[in-house]
Design a protein around this motif. Structure first.
Motif, short mmCIF file in Angstrom:
data_model
loop_
_atom_site.label_atom_id
_atom_site.label_comp_id
_atom_site.label_asym_id
_atom_site.label_seq_id
_atom_site.Cartn_x
_atom_site.Cartn_y
_atom_site.Cartn_z
N MET A 284 17.82 14.41 -14.34
CA MET A 284 18.51 14.53 -15.60
C MET A 284 19.75 13.65 -15.58
O MET A 284 20.52 13.67 -14.63
N ASN A 285 19.96 12.90 -16.63
CA ASN A 285 21.18 12.11 -16.77
C ASN A 285 22.33 13.04 -17.11
O ASN A 285 22.15 14.02 -17.82
N PRO A 286 23.54 12.71 -16.63
CA PRO A 286 24.68 13.54 -16.98
C PRO A 286 24.89 13.56 -18.50
O PRO A 286 24.71 12.55 -19.18
N LEU A 287 25.27 14.73 -19.00
CA LEU A 287 25.58 14.86 -20.42
C LEU A 287 26.99 14.32 -20.65
O LEU A 287 27.86 14.46 -19.79
N ILE A 288 27.22 13.71 -21.80
CA ILE A 288 28.49 13.05 -22.07
C ILE A 288 29.02 13.47 -23.43
O ILE A 288 28.28 13.46 -24.42
N GLN B 213 21.04 13.71 -26.78
CA GLN B 213 20.99 13.80 -25.32
C GLN B 213 20.15 14.97 -24.84
O GLN B 213 19.50 14.91 -23.79
N GLU C 26 17.88 22.95 -15.22
CA GLU C 26 19.11 23.13 -14.45
C GLU C 26 19.28 24.60 -14.07
O GLU C 26 19.73 24.92 -12.97
N SER D 20 30.67 18.58 -22.61
CA SER D 20 29.73 18.37 -21.52
C SER D 20 30.44 18.63 -20.21
O SER D 20 31.63 18.36 -20.06
N ILE E 277 28.89 17.70 -16.91
CA ILE E 277 27.89 17.01 -16.10
C ILE E 277 26.47 17.41 -16.49
O ILE E 277 25.80 16.69 -17.19
N ASN E 278 25.99 18.58 -16.03
CA ASN E 278 24.60 18.96 -16.28
C ASN E 278 24.45 20.16 -17.20
O ASN E 278 23.35 20.64 -17.42
#
Length: 155
Positions: free
Chosen positions: A1-5, A27, A54, A114, A116-117
């Motif tokens: 999973m890409n970090p959420l921003i 996202q 997660e 956000s 991170i995850n």
């Protein structure tokens, strides 16, 4: 999973419905079909929204605790208190249950941030207070947490 921003200011209606900002919804789109878990944060009066994948990773760690130790059993009970499985509808809305609204002190103006995850959901006033309270100590905290030269190469 890409970090959420991203950190976004939003509104929640009287029924506890939150419309996610389009940038955040985009996202989260790959995770929508699996659902989410919404829970009380451990250290702050906010909510944490976990994508199911997660949450599963976290539960694997929690499931390794020996439930025949009272402190572990007490931790599990309190950690999972108020858990709700949440779906985000196609319009990008989610319903925050009343007990979690009460825990987090959510009123009308909220901040969705956000972490991170996961996503934190805050009452705007509580969020601003938490950020302001940490401002003076953040440089020391950053040095302590991230300034260590260790085997991971973080420095």
């Amino acid at each position: 999973m890409n970090p959420l921003i991203g950190t976004y200011e939003c509104k929640v209606d009287a029924k506890g419905r939150l419309m996610l900002p389009s940038a955040l919804k985009k996202q989260l789109l790959p995770m929508m079909q699996n659902g989410f878990v919404l829970k009380r944060a451990v250290f702050q009066p906010c909510l944490e929204l976990y994508p199911m994948n997660e949450w599963d990773v976290l539960m694997q760690k929690v499931n390794k605790l020996n439930r025949f130790k009272k402190k572990n059993n007490d931790f599990i009970r309190r950690f999972t208190a108020g858990l709700k499985q949440i779906e985000i509808d196609t319009a990008g809305r989610l319903l925050i249950p009343k007990d979690l609204v009460a825990f987090s002190g959510i009123t009308k103006d909220i901040v969705v941030a956000s972490a991170i995850n996961i996503i934190e959901i805050w009452d705007k006033e509580n969020y601003e207070k938490a950020i302001d309270d940490a401002t003076g100590d953040f440089a020391d905290l950053a040095e302590e947490v991230m300034g260590q030269d260790d085997e991971d190469g973080i420095s």
